[in-house]
Design a protein around this motif. Sequence first.
Motif, mmCIF file in Angstrom:
data_model
loop_
_atom_site.group_PDB
_atom_site.id
_atom_site.type_symbol
_atom_site.label_atom_id
_atom_site.label_comp_id
_atom_site.label_asym_id
_atom_site.label_seq_id
_atom_site.Cartn_x
_atom_site.Cartn_y
_atom_site.Cartn_z
ATOM 1 N N TYR A 275 -7.613 36.209 -5.423
ATOM 2 C CA TYR A 275 -7.849 37.032 -6.599
ATOM 3 C C TYR A 275 -6.519 37.232 -7.310
ATOM 4 N N LEU A 276 -6.469 36.909 -8.596
ATOM 5 C CA LEU A 276 -5.267 37.096 -9.408
ATOM 6 C C LEU A 276 -5.563 38.160 -10.454
ATOM 7 N N PRO A 277 -4.897 39.310 -10.389
ATOM 8 C CA PRO A 277 -5.189 40.393 -11.323
ATOM 9 C C PRO A 277 -4.808 40.056 -12.766
ATOM 10 N N ARG A 278 -5.232 40.894 -13.657
ATOM 11 C CA ARG A 278 -5.082 40.675 -15.089
ATOM 12 C C ARG A 278 -3.632 40.500 -15.530
ATOM 13 N N GLY A 279 -2.697 41.199 -14.929
ATOM 14 C CA GLY A 279 -1.310 41.150 -15.358
ATOM 15 C C GLY A 279 -0.547 39.888 -14.966
ATOM 16 N N VAL A 280 -1.137 39.041 -14.159
ATOM 17 C CA VAL A 280 -0.457 37.829 -13.706
ATOM 18 C C VAL A 280 -0.462 36.807 -14.847
ATOM 19 N N THR A 281 0.734 36.309 -15.180
ATOM 20 C CA THR A 281 0.826 35.324 -16.263
ATOM 21 C C THR A 281 0.280 33.984 -15.797
ATOM 22 N N ALA B 164 0.510 32.329 -12.079
ATOM 23 C CA ALA B 164 -0.718 31.897 -11.393
ATOM 24 C C ALA B 164 -0.602 30.434 -10.971
ATOM 25 N N ALA B 165 -0.067 29.603 -11.856
ATOM 26 C CA ALA B 165 0.109 28.184 -11.528
ATOM 27 C C ALA B 165 1.085 28.021 -10.368
ATOM 28 N N ARG B 166 2.144 28.831 -10.343
ATOM 29 C CA ARG B 166 3.116 28.749 -9.260
ATOM 30 C C ARG B 166 2.487 29.135 -7.923
ATOM 31 N N GLN B 167 1.691 30.211 -7.932
ATOM 32 C CA GLN B 167 1.037 30.648 -6.694
ATOM 33 C C GLN B 167 0.067 29.589 -6.172
ATOM 34 N N LEU B 168 -0.714 29.007 -7.068
ATOM 35 C CA LEU B 168 -1.678 27.988 -6.646
ATOM 36 C C LEU B 168 -0.968 26.719 -6.185
ATOM 37 N N THR B 169 0.168 26.396 -6.810
ATOM 38 C CA THR B 169 0.953 25.250 -6.378
ATOM 39 C C THR B 169 1.492 25.469 -4.977
ATOM 40 N N ASP B 170 1.938 26.683 -4.693
ATOM 41 C CA ASP B 170 2.422 26.996 -3.342
ATOM 42 C C ASP B 170 1.318 26.825 -2.301
#
Length: 62
Positions: free
Chosen positions: A10-16, A20-26
């Motif tokens: 879950y990625l909250p509204r404030g995440v750019t 988000a792309a960096r987190q999913l890449t990790d």
Amino acid sequence: MPEYEFVDVYLPRGVTRKEAARQLTDHAEYGHWELYRLTLLRDGSRKVRLRRRIIRQVRATW
């Protein structure tokens, strides 16, 4: 037919978008996850479902 395991992120509204792309890449690089489904919710948050293949080892009989 391959078997998969799933995890929801879950990625909250404030995440750019960049963050988000960096987190999913990790997740993809270090956990071998792939993107299965991304849902953009009305409040601007994102619900992401990732999957990875379960590799079952077959016992060899001699």
